[in-house]
Design an enzyme around this catalytic site. Sequence first.
Site, short mmCIF file in Angstrom:
data_model
loop_
_atom_site.label_atom_id
_atom_site.label_comp_id
_atom_site.label_asym_id
_atom_site.label_seq_id
_atom_site.Cartn_x
_atom_site.Cartn_y
_atom_site.Cartn_z
N ASP A 122 -21.59 36.00 30.48
CA ASP A 122 -21.25 37.37 30.09
C ASP A 122 -21.40 37.58 28.58
OD1 ASP A 122 -19.59 38.75 32.60
OD2 ASP A 122 -19.57 36.57 32.59
N ASP A 177 -23.27 30.23 28.22
CA ASP A 177 -22.30 31.19 28.74
C ASP A 177 -23.10 32.33 29.40
OD1 ASP A 177 -19.90 32.81 28.91
OD2 ASP A 177 -20.69 33.91 27.18
MG LIG Z 1 -19.33 35.55 27.05
#
Ligand SMILES: [Mg+2]
Length: 290
Positions: free
Chosen positions: A83, A81
């Site tokens: 962010d 992932d």
């Molecule tokens: Mg995230």
Amino acid sequence: MSVLCLIANPNEPALDLPLLQRIQAETGGEINWLTQRIAAEIVKPKLAEPVEAARALIGDRPVDIALVPLANRRKRLLIADMDSTMIEQECIDELADAVGLKAEVADITARAMNGELDFEAALRTRVKLLTGLPISRMEEVRRERITFAPGGRALVQTMKTHGAFTSLVSGGFTYFADYIGKRIGFDEAMANILEIEGDALAGTVTEPILGREAKLSRLRTLAAFHDIPMAATLAVGDGANDLDMIKAAGLGVALHAKAVVAAQAQVKIDYGDLTALLYLQGYADEDIVR
Ligand SMILES: [Mg+2]
């Protein structure tokens, strides 16, 4: 056969030999240092529940504990992932700050990442709030607000050096993911496309939205394409939209994650940085490409 991993943050080296020896006295197995004071493992512990025993002895020291299988220890696929995982911000919250709506948008982001809101609907709502944001402001945000999470480059570069394929899959935006993926060295980056009208955001995102299912689907597709068994895959993230890929991967890591994610992941890292993911795979200090 398994290995008990004990991992601290490189900025707060909290491990020492007396502590390891006390743990080993309870769990059995062999002590192996990966990096002095930061990461160690107890190979083949004999105790049935070594994590609980180690936790009791470690007390409130900032040390992460995980029990992982020895088989397929070094992973051949990393799916991450972006962010709050590979970078320290939520891009959409920073963009919202540029239009004076950070509090409103950050609240929706937090609830979506907690799994309280439907990811895709929550994304559409937030992107609509960004309507009219000039591209030049977006560039400023990318240049000035984004910081890389510690250990991320070492994680990607070390795994790539050892032959792994690395993929950045983000429910955020290509505008950030393409740039960040290249800077860190990922083999590919996937994310959502912010639609543009003139020189500003249109307030819409291209459908279908890359959400929870798309992350899982990318993991499965890459594993099949590269002929990698699921046991040799690693997924890392912090939000509810990462949970399916985290649960499906051979090693699924919740990194500084929302409680709902941490509770369901095989491994949670609360103190360590991204180098913790190398230590889980048995990489020692001298193996790490920095
Ligand atoms: Mg995230």
